[in-house]
Motif scaffolding. Structure first.
Motif, PDB file in Angstrom:
ATOM      1  N   LEU A 117       0.830  -1.215   0.000  1.00 39.75           N
ATOM      2  CA  LEU A 117       0.000   0.000   0.000  1.00 39.75           C
ATOM      3  C   LEU A 117       0.855   1.252   0.000  1.00 39.75           C
ATOM      4  O   LEU A 117       1.899   1.301   0.662  1.00 39.75           O
ATOM      5  CB  LEU A 117      -0.892   0.034   1.250  1.00 39.75           C
ATOM      6  N   GLY A 118       0.378   2.269  -0.724  1.00 38.91           N
ATOM      7  CA  GLY A 118       1.046   3.571  -0.717  1.00 38.91           C
ATOM      8  C   GLY A 118       0.008   4.679  -0.586  1.00 38.91           C
ATOM      9  O   GLY A 118      -1.093   4.572  -1.128  1.00 38.91           O
ATOM     10  N   ASP A 119       0.370   5.739   0.129  1.00 39.65           N
ATOM     11  CA  ASP A 119      -0.535   6.884   0.307  1.00 39.65           C
ATOM     12  C   ASP A 119      -0.242   7.927  -0.774  1.00 39.65           C
ATOM     13  O   ASP A 119       0.893   8.355  -0.937  1.00 39.65           O
ATOM     14  CB  ASP A 119      -0.289   7.477   1.703  1.00 39.65           C
ATOM     15  N   ILE A 150       4.473   9.313  -7.211  1.00 41.85           N
ATOM     16  CA  ILE A 150       5.709   8.532  -7.073  1.00 41.85           C
ATOM     17  C   ILE A 150       5.868   8.053  -5.623  1.00 41.85           C
ATOM     18  O   ILE A 150       6.307   6.926  -5.370  1.00 41.85           O
ATOM     19  CB  ILE A 150       6.929   9.364  -7.539  1.00 41.85           C
ATOM     20  N   ALA A 151       5.483   8.909  -4.688  1.00 41.23           N
ATOM     21  CA  ALA A 151       5.573   8.538  -3.267  1.00 41.23           C
ATOM     22  C   ALA A 151       4.768   7.279  -2.981  1.00 41.23           C
ATOM     23  O   ALA A 151       5.221   6.380  -2.262  1.00 41.23           O
ATOM     24  CB  ALA A 151       5.068   9.686  -2.389  1.00 41.23           C
ATOM     25  N   ALA A 152       3.565   7.222  -3.554  1.00 39.52           N
ATOM     26  CA  ALA A 152       2.698   6.068  -3.282  1.00 39.52           C
ATOM     27  C   ALA A 152       3.307   4.789  -3.851  1.00 39.52           C
ATOM     28  O   ALA A 152       3.263   3.728  -3.215  1.00 39.52           O
ATOM     29  CB  ALA A 152       1.311   6.323  -3.870  1.00 39.52           C
ATOM     30  N   VAL A 153       3.885   4.877  -5.051  1.00 45.36           N
ATOM     31  CA  VAL A 153       4.528   3.701  -5.657  1.00 45.36           C
ATOM     32  C   VAL A 153       5.673   3.240  -4.749  1.00 45.36           C
ATOM     33  O   VAL A 153       5.808   2.049  -4.426  1.00 45.36           O
ATOM     34  CB  VAL A 153       5.067   4.037  -7.075  1.00 45.36           C
ATOM     35  N   ASP A 154       6.470   4.206  -4.295  1.00 43.95           N
ATOM     36  CA  ASP A 154       7.636   3.887  -3.465  1.00 43.95           C
ATOM     37  C   ASP A 154       7.220   3.221  -2.156  1.00 43.95           C
ATOM     38  O   ASP A 154       7.779   2.191  -1.758  1.00 43.95           O
ATOM     39  CB  ASP A 154       8.402   5.190  -3.199  1.00 43.95           C
ATOM     40  N   MET A 155       6.231   3.811  -1.478  1.00 44.98           N
ATOM     41  CA  MET A 155       5.767   3.221  -0.201  1.00 44.98           C
ATOM     42  C   MET A 155       5.260   1.806  -0.407  1.00 44.98           C
ATOM     43  O   MET A 155       5.553   0.911   0.393  1.00 44.98           O
ATOM     44  CB  MET A 155       4.592   4.045   0.346  1.00 44.98           C
ATOM     45  N   GLY A 193       0.564   6.665   4.971  1.00 48.97           N
ATOM     46  CA  GLY A 193       1.625   7.675   4.922  1.00 48.97           C
ATOM     47  C   GLY A 193       2.230   7.916   6.298  1.00 48.97           C
ATOM     48  O   GLY A 193       3.439   8.114   6.439  1.00 48.97           O
ATOM     49  N   MET A 194       1.388   7.892   7.339  1.00 51.01           N
ATOM     50  CA  MET A 194       1.901   8.065   8.705  1.00 51.01           C
ATOM     51  C   MET A 194       2.821   6.909   9.081  1.00 51.01           C
ATOM     52  O   MET A 194       3.878   7.116   9.689  1.00 51.01           O
ATOM     53  CB  MET A 194       0.735   8.141   9.704  1.00 51.01           C
TER      54      MET A 194
END
Ligand code: CS2
Ligand code: MG
Length: 408
Positions: A31-33, A86-91, A327-328
């Protein structure tokens, strides 16, 4: 181990969240936020229409390459929408790697550097009495660091100030109004600057020297006004003054810095290390406010914070309720592992959000801990998420008394 399925889930259990769900061929879910307050659907579209096809069939273990590919490949770089996607993919890829390894993500990032992550909560009030009640409620909940926002005489509403907690009820501030166009609020910088130092004087007198106090000016001041406020707050020993000037002008911080020793935090609207180049190199700030969600994920924020560490600048990751529990959790795993952790913002989510996102992080004695579950430790309850369709909602806009649109 290849990515087989890409789902983008938009849900609104009290406020809007965008979650990327990657599933590998052997059924591991990450999962990614990708939540960007007020622009949620733009990021959902970016992921669905422009990123998803690039992910299907890729090696899920190649996190760095899968970060660089959507960053360098498409010609257009940076910006909040792109960097949240991109952040969501990375997480999600870190989540998958942790699950496959059987380790919480912080172990993959270098292991534990501390017992837990110091966090600050939000207290506010339109009167001193209401503010004190809000502070007491947070202290009872274990908070050792508290952000103080206050109503300003003459202004009907002030951003960051929730309904008063005189009856001891839960802090319920939901700044994004569920309207099709943003609500407008009045703003008066002079009235604000006159009022805030007295609020901090009263809080220090009542609660003593030990409580860590923070304040957010929400980008509304000129450099000179920022310097004035920083100086006026020096006797009250703030942990930080946040976002005193509009963030895009990095040089503005030079003037503020020359005039005050109040520590400065900035960057919740930044989205790459490039936005910090000058203010880190010139040591114009003390804390980096970027969240993992809005700044390219764990991979990029780790690089940013390692750069900051060379200048004795610490993390102060953004963690309002518009960062989802995914995200947290990502922020907590990163915060546990880096050396230059400073503090983590922590606004608890509401009960509906907690049912949609099953979380394993814990809050004890003023510290957050990401927990021992493999991966990020958050599961999405898709059926529950489906009960809450997207609802348009925006942060308020500001106008001065003569009608001029004012900064955030
Ligand atoms: C605030 C946020 O948490 C903070 O420091 O500045 O409430 C911010 O205004 C929102 O996250 C914007 O989406
Ligand atoms: Mg802020």
């Amino acid at each position: 181990m290849r990515i087989e399925k890409v789902d983008v889930i938009v849900t609104s259990p009290g406020r809007n969240f965008v979650t990327l769900k990657l599933t590998t061929g052997d059924g591991v879910v990450g999962l990614g936020d990708a939540t960007l307050n007020g622009r949620e659907l733009a990021v959902a579209s970016y992921l669905r229409d422009h990123v998803a096809a690039l992910l299907v069939g890729r090696q899920a273990h190649n996190i760095e390459d899968t970060w660089q590919y959507p960053y360098r490949g498409p010609y257009w770089r940076r910006g909040p929408v792109t960097m949240a996607a991109i952040a969501a993919v990375d997480m999600a890829l870190w989540d998958i790697k942790g699950k496959v390894a059987g380790l919480p993500v912080y172990q993959l990032l270098g292991g534990r550097s501390r017992r837990g992550a110091l966090a600050y909560g939000h207290a506010s009030g339109t009167t001193v009495e209401a503010l004190f009640t809000a502070i007491r409620n947070l202290r009872d909940d274990g908070f050792k660091a508290i952000r103080i926002q206050a109503g300003v005489p003459g202004l009907a509403r002030v951003y960051g100030v929730g309904s008063d907690q005189l009856a001891g009820q839960r802090y319920d501030y939901a700044p994004a109004a569920r309207t099709t166009v943003p609500v407008e609020e009045d703003w008066d910088t002079a009235a604000y600057l006159r009022h805030i130092p007295g609020v901090f004087e009263a809080v220090r007198a009542q609660f003593g020297a030990d409580l860590l106090l923070l304040h957010d000016a929400h980008h509304r001041l000129t450099p000179n006004q920022g310097a004035q406020l920083g100086r006026a707050l020096e006797p009250f020993d703030l942990f930080w003054l946040e976002d005193c000037t509009p963030a895009e002008n990095q040089e503005a911080l030079r003037l503020v810095r020359q005039h005050t020793t109040t520590p400065l935090a900035i960057g919740e609207v930044f989205n790459t290390v490039w936005d910090y180049q000058q203010i880190i190199r010139e040591q114009l700030i003390d804390y980096v406010r970027s969240s993992v969600t809005h700044t390219g994920g764990i991979t990029h924020v780790k690089k940013l914070l390692e750069y900051a560490a060379q200048y004795q600048i610490k993390s102060g990751m953004h963690g309002p309720t518009d960062v989802s529990p995914v995200g947290m959790a990502a922020a907590m795993h990163l915060g546990m592992s880096i050396h230059n952790f400073g503090i983590q913002e922590y606004m608890k989510h509401g009960a509906k959000t907690d049912l949609v996102f099953e979380q394993s992080f814990t809050w004890t004695d003023g510290l957050l801990h990401p927990g021992a579950k493999p991966g990020l430790g958050v599961e999405l309850n898709v059926d529950e998420a489906g009960k809450y369709p997207y609802e348009q909602a925006y942060l308020p806009y500001n106008r001065l008394a003569d009608g001029t649109v004012h900064d955030w």
